[in-house]
Design a protein around this motif. Structure first.
Motif, short mmCIF file in Angstrom:
data_model
loop_
_atom_site.label_atom_id
_atom_site.label_comp_id
_atom_site.label_asym_id
_atom_site.label_seq_id
_atom_site.Cartn_x
_atom_site.Cartn_y
_atom_site.Cartn_z
N ARG A 1 18.35 6.24 -17.79
CA ARG A 1 18.73 4.97 -17.18
C ARG A 1 17.53 4.27 -16.55
NH1 ARG A 1 24.66 6.01 -14.34
NH2 ARG A 1 25.70 6.79 -16.22
N LEU B 1 28.01 2.04 -10.00
CA LEU B 1 27.06 2.10 -8.88
C LEU B 1 27.72 2.01 -7.51
CD1 LEU B 1 24.32 -0.29 -10.37
CD2 LEU B 1 24.20 2.21 -10.20
N TYR B 2 28.84 1.27 -7.42
CA TYR B 2 29.45 1.01 -6.11
C TYR B 2 30.96 1.18 -6.18
CZ TYR B 2 24.88 -1.14 -5.43
OH TYR B 2 23.53 -1.36 -5.37
N HIS C 1 24.33 -6.33 -2.18
CA HIS C 1 23.32 -5.65 -3.00
C HIS C 1 22.79 -6.61 -4.05
CE1 HIS C 1 24.75 -1.82 -1.33
NE2 HIS C 1 25.97 -2.24 -1.59
N GLU D 1 21.01 -6.36 -7.81
CA GLU D 1 20.71 -5.49 -8.94
C GLU D 1 20.20 -6.37 -10.08
OE1 GLU D 1 20.77 -2.28 -9.03
OE2 GLU D 1 21.91 -1.76 -7.22
N GLN E 1 21.40 -1.99 -17.26
CA GLN E 1 21.92 -0.71 -16.79
C GLN E 1 23.29 -0.41 -17.41
OE1 GLN E 1 21.56 -1.81 -12.56
NE2 GLN E 1 20.28 -0.02 -12.27
#
Length: 258
Positions: free
Chosen positions: A20, A121-122, A239, A241, A247
């Motif tokens: 990744r 991710l979250y 956040h 990203e 990703q």
């Protein structure tokens, strides 16, 4: 390594991914007429400059919102990288999430991939804001289901429309105004204020309305090249990203090869 390709309305992003970890990324203006051979010449040179041979690429995955660009990207994968590309959203890399909207097939590949990556991710309910040709706001719930969103003109598109329609207005750079005042003293300052602070007001206002409708805590994730431009003058992002789509493509590749 994986070659992940995100073909958007304005640019096509190519990223070399190991696991990744993004090892290199390049972008080129989107042109559906560009042939596989043209892509290959351009990409081979960039791989070489980054210290890689094209043979390090062992797989290709593509997400595109430009259907006419897909064929040449598929030819690129087969002719120069040794095999067919996986296409995000098509077997064996279906979305793997519920798309709870009136027209699921109309959801853009980039928005679906962003949602997948964000939930990896979250936790919890999420809003993903992607600053591209359009600025999109995508809501997904704590189970990972896509629930809907908003499409607004991108900031570059808004500025282009303003300058094109108003003969006396100059073309300006998109940047934060030097002052936090919203009362401009000259034409250029007034344009900067209208574009920049107007865009922040739109972002904050729409996110606030979305959160009110959800009625639960929501995490806001920003992605796209212009996300950092607004970060310094708003607290609406939890956040940032920048490479969320890439990703997500890497995650989908992993899932298809489990």
């Amino acid at each position: 390594m994986l070659l992940a390709i995100d073909a958007g309305n304005t640019n096509v992003v190519f990223a070399l991914v190991e696991g990744r970890a993004i090892k290199a990324r390049w972008r080129i203006a989107t042109d559906p007429r560009r042939t596989a051979d043209e892509y290959a010449v351009w990409l081979s040179q960039l791989l070489h400059l980054a210290g890689y041979d094209r043979h390090v690429v062992t797989g290709v995955i593509v997400a595109t919102v430009v259907p006419r660009a897909l064929h040449n990207l598929q030819v690129l994968a087969e002719k120069y990288f040794g095999g067919p590309a996986l296409i995000a959203g098509k077997p064996p890399v279906d979305w793997g999430m519920a798309i709870d909207v009136d027209e699921p097939a109309s959801l853009g590949a980039d928005r679906a991939v962003n949602t997948i990556a964000a939930h990896a991710l979250y936790p919890g309910d999420l809003i993903v804001i992607d600053f591209g040709t359009a600025t999109t706001f995508d809501l997904s719930d704590y189970r990972g289901a896509y629930k809907g969103g908003i499409i607004a003109p991108g900031i570059n598109l808004s500025l282009d429309a303003l300058v094109t329609a108003a003969a006396k207005l100059p073309r300006i750079a998109i940047e934060a105004p030097a002052s936090t005042s919203v009362i401009g003293r000259n034409t250029v300052d007034q344009m900067h204020i209208g574009i920049y602070w107007g865009y922040i007001a739109m972002i904050e206002g729409l996110v606030a309305r979305m959160k009110t409708e959800v009625g639960r805590p929501v995490t806001v994730i920003a992605t796209g090249g212009l996300a950092t431009l607004f970060e310094q003058h708003t607290t609406v992002f939890d956040h940032i990203e920048p490479d969320l789509t890439i990703q997500g493509l890497a995650m989908m590749w992993e899932r298809a090869h489990m």
